[in-house]
Design an enzyme around this catalytic site. Structure first.
Site, PDB file in Angstrom:
ATOM      1  N   HIS A 193      52.610  38.543  43.175  1.00 12.52           N
ATOM      2  CA  HIS A 193      51.379  38.122  43.837  1.00 12.52           C
ATOM      3  C   HIS A 193      50.908  39.185  44.813  1.00 12.52           C
ATOM      4  CE1 HIS A 193      52.901  34.186  42.462  1.00 12.52           C
ATOM      5  NE2 HIS A 193      51.643  33.811  42.477  1.00 12.52           N
TER       6      HIS A 193
ATOM      7  N   ASP B 294      48.869  36.098  33.291  1.00  8.80           N
ATOM      8  CA  ASP B 294      49.011  35.549  34.636  1.00  8.80           C
ATOM      9  C   ASP B 294      47.726  35.911  35.384  1.00  8.80           C
ATOM     10  OD1 ASP B 294      50.088  34.250  36.811  1.00  8.80           O
ATOM     11  OD2 ASP B 294      51.965  35.377  36.830  1.00  8.80           O
TER      12      ASP B 294
END
Length: 337
Positions: free
Chosen positions: A179, A249
């Protein structure tokens, strides 16, 4: 027809811009976050308003349990996956049954409000390094993880929900969080194959979706797995025979930044073999991808998306009276209190 982009909306109801974006033919999916949920009636109304614009759209959420449960008030509090694995050392059969109960209940509740899929389960094996995975992993031993995940998936399927495994080929053996960083896993393919890939290889024929990791495995490819034809086409499609949907993702994550801007990220993911790309928490980035798709249309294999559509048969108000819901809720409450 489902387009190749899954995006999000900002609030508890659709605004004018949301409605306009949802009408775009290259939008094929929408994902909810905790900010989109204020209660059962509200989320059902939001789903209804989305379906009124795009009846065929795939609606998703991350409802794993533990740290990652977007819908809470009114829903059963789900344990982290690790709680299932911890039970295995005490009673293997009970752990398997509990995995099934968790998978069924999670799926049944999500389906009952009109959402098609939860991006679950996590197939990452816990190597003791990754904080972002951590207790989201069901076990540290690949064979045990595989056995428990098989039961969890069976529970999801029994409730009527497709299963999406993540994060291929495994995010559990790197410390960095994709992230906010660009994780690199320097192990050989043989090491990855003998550990992280075990659940994916064993369960790929039971999964309707797979989400690759924004992790670079330089011994295999210098591109993150989600941008790598070697991982997605040569290994996942050809060698493993996976026939479901490959989701990228979130392309807003730092781990995707190696590919460039949002259009470049979408191009890299789709060229590598993804069927649908996610762009979350950045409307400008999502619009850039839509502009790219207008110039370079991608029409994914529609039959793959058909398998993702929720097939739940229970309405929300029927759940507390259903024998399986009662058994699952009692089992979960008995484990986590």
């Amino acid at each position: 027809m489902n387009g190749a982009l899954m995006l999000d909306v900002a609030g508890l109801e659709l605004d004018a811009e949301d409605k306009e974006v949802l009408r775009h033919p290259h939008v094929g999916g929408l994902i909810f976050f905790a900010r989109n949920f204020a209660g059962i009636e509200q989320i059902q109304a939001l789903v209804k308003s989305i379906r009124a614009i795009r009846p065929e759209i795939i609606i998703a959420v991350d409802q794993e349990g533990g740290r990652v449960q977007r819908f809470k008030d009114g829903f059963v509090k789900l344990p982290p996956m690790k709680a299932i694995g911890d039970l295995f050392s005490k009673d293997a059969q009970k752990a398997s049954n509990f995995a099934y109960q968790c998978g069924w209940l999670m799926a049944a509740e999500v389906l009952a409000i009109g959402v098609d899929i939860s991006f679950a389960p996590v197939l990452d094996v816990d190597f003791g390094l990754s904080r972002v995975i951590g207790d989201r992993s069901i076990h540290s031993q690949p064979e045990v993880a595989t056995a428990l995940l098989r039961s969890y998936i069976q529970g999801m399927h029994a409730a009527g929900m497709a299963a999406t495994g993540k994060h291929f080929p495994g995010h559990g053996s790197v410390e960095a969080d994709s992230h906010v960083a660009i994780p690199v896993d320097n192990r050989t393919f043989a090491q990855i194959d003998a550990f992280d890939l075990v659940p994916f290889k064993a369960l790929s024929n039971q999964l309707q979706g797979i989400m690759p990791a924004h992790v670079i495995y330089p011994e295999v490819d210098n591109r993150p797995a989600g941008f790598s034809p070697i991982w997605l086409q040569d290994l996942l499609r050809q060698k493993m025979g996976f026939e479901g949907v490959i989701f990228s993702d979130d392309l807003s994550m730092e781990g995707a930044g190696v590919a460039g801007g949002y259009a470049d990220r979408a191009d890299a993911a789709l060229e590598a073999g993804c069927d649908m790309v996610l762009a979350c928490n950045n409307r400008s980035g999502a619009v850039q991808i839509l502009e790219y798709l207008e110039k370079h249309p991608r029409m994914p294999h529609q039959h793959r998306f058909n398998a993702l559509r929720g097939k739940g048969k229970l309405a929300w108000n029927d759940l507390p009276h259903h024998q399986q819901w009662i058994a699952s809720e009692q089992a979960i409450r008995g484990l986590i209190g």
